[in-house]
Design an enzyme around this catalytic site. Sequence first.
Site, mmCIF file in Angstrom:
data_model
loop_
_atom_site.group_PDB
_atom_site.id
_atom_site.type_symbol
_atom_site.label_atom_id
_atom_site.label_comp_id
_atom_site.label_asym_id
_atom_site.label_seq_id
_atom_site.Cartn_x
_atom_site.Cartn_y
_atom_site.Cartn_z
ATOM 1 N N GLY A 81 -18.952 7.905 -21.160
ATOM 2 C CA GLY A 81 -18.910 8.994 -22.137
ATOM 3 C C GLY A 81 -19.827 8.750 -23.308
ATOM 4 O O GLY A 81 -20.603 9.614 -23.717
ATOM 5 N N GLY A 130 -14.745 1.795 -18.228
ATOM 6 C CA GLY A 130 -15.937 2.362 -17.592
ATOM 7 C C GLY A 130 -16.162 3.807 -17.972
ATOM 8 O O GLY A 130 -17.301 4.224 -18.254
ATOM 9 N N ASP A 131 -15.089 4.582 -17.997
ATOM 10 C CA ASP A 131 -15.205 5.987 -18.398
ATOM 11 C C ASP A 131 -15.587 6.118 -19.867
ATOM 12 O O ASP A 131 -16.392 6.975 -20.236
ATOM 13 C CB ASP A 131 -13.895 6.737 -18.140
ATOM 14 C CG ASP A 131 -13.610 6.930 -16.659
ATOM 15 O OD1 ASP A 131 -14.572 6.884 -15.858
ATOM 16 O OD2 ASP A 131 -12.439 7.132 -16.302
ATOM 17 N N ALA A 132 -15.018 5.261 -20.710
ATOM 18 C CA ALA A 132 -15.365 5.300 -22.136
ATOM 19 C C ALA A 132 -16.835 4.937 -22.323
ATOM 20 O O ALA A 132 -17.541 5.580 -23.111
ATOM 21 C CB ALA A 132 -14.467 4.349 -22.929
ATOM 22 N N PHE A 133 -17.295 3.916 -21.588
ATOM 23 C CA PHE A 133 -18.710 3.566 -21.652
ATOM 24 C C PHE A 133 -19.567 4.754 -21.234
ATOM 25 O O PHE A 133 -20.515 5.131 -21.934
ATOM 26 C CB PHE A 133 -19.066 2.356 -20.771
ATOM 27 C CG PHE A 133 -20.549 2.197 -20.662
ATOM 28 C CD1 PHE A 133 -21.264 1.583 -21.667
ATOM 29 C CD2 PHE A 133 -21.243 2.743 -19.588
ATOM 30 C CE1 PHE A 133 -22.640 1.502 -21.610
ATOM 31 C CE2 PHE A 133 -22.625 2.666 -19.509
ATOM 32 C CZ PHE A 133 -23.323 2.041 -20.524
#
Length: 117
Positions: free
Chosen positions: A72, A67-70
């Site tokens: 970002g 979720g964080d990578a998305f």
Amino acid sequence: ITCSSDEAILLTKKAALDEAIEALRKQVSFGAVTVGDKGVYVFDQKGIKLVPAATPPAPVVDTNGAGDAFAGGFLYGLARDFPIERAAALGNCCASRIITHYGARPRQSYKPLLEQV
């Protein structure tokens, strides 16, 4: 706004995802609601569109950090004036990379992904 499908339902107190996305559209001008390996629904005043998930380059071993990578990648794209669908595609590419190894930190630069979306 960027959130998962579960978060969208909780935030809006709606029973179904499509109802939750419609409720979010009334509250914010644009956003993204992730739906796991199906991809992400992006929405704005023009409508709602599903941007399919990117295929991971290796087997999935750990979804921590997806979720964080998305987020970002998505926010990077928006900050660079990408259309919302292209920003979501970049976010999906970033998420597809992070889930191929243990841990929530990238093992290599995501800059080459910009050429793929």
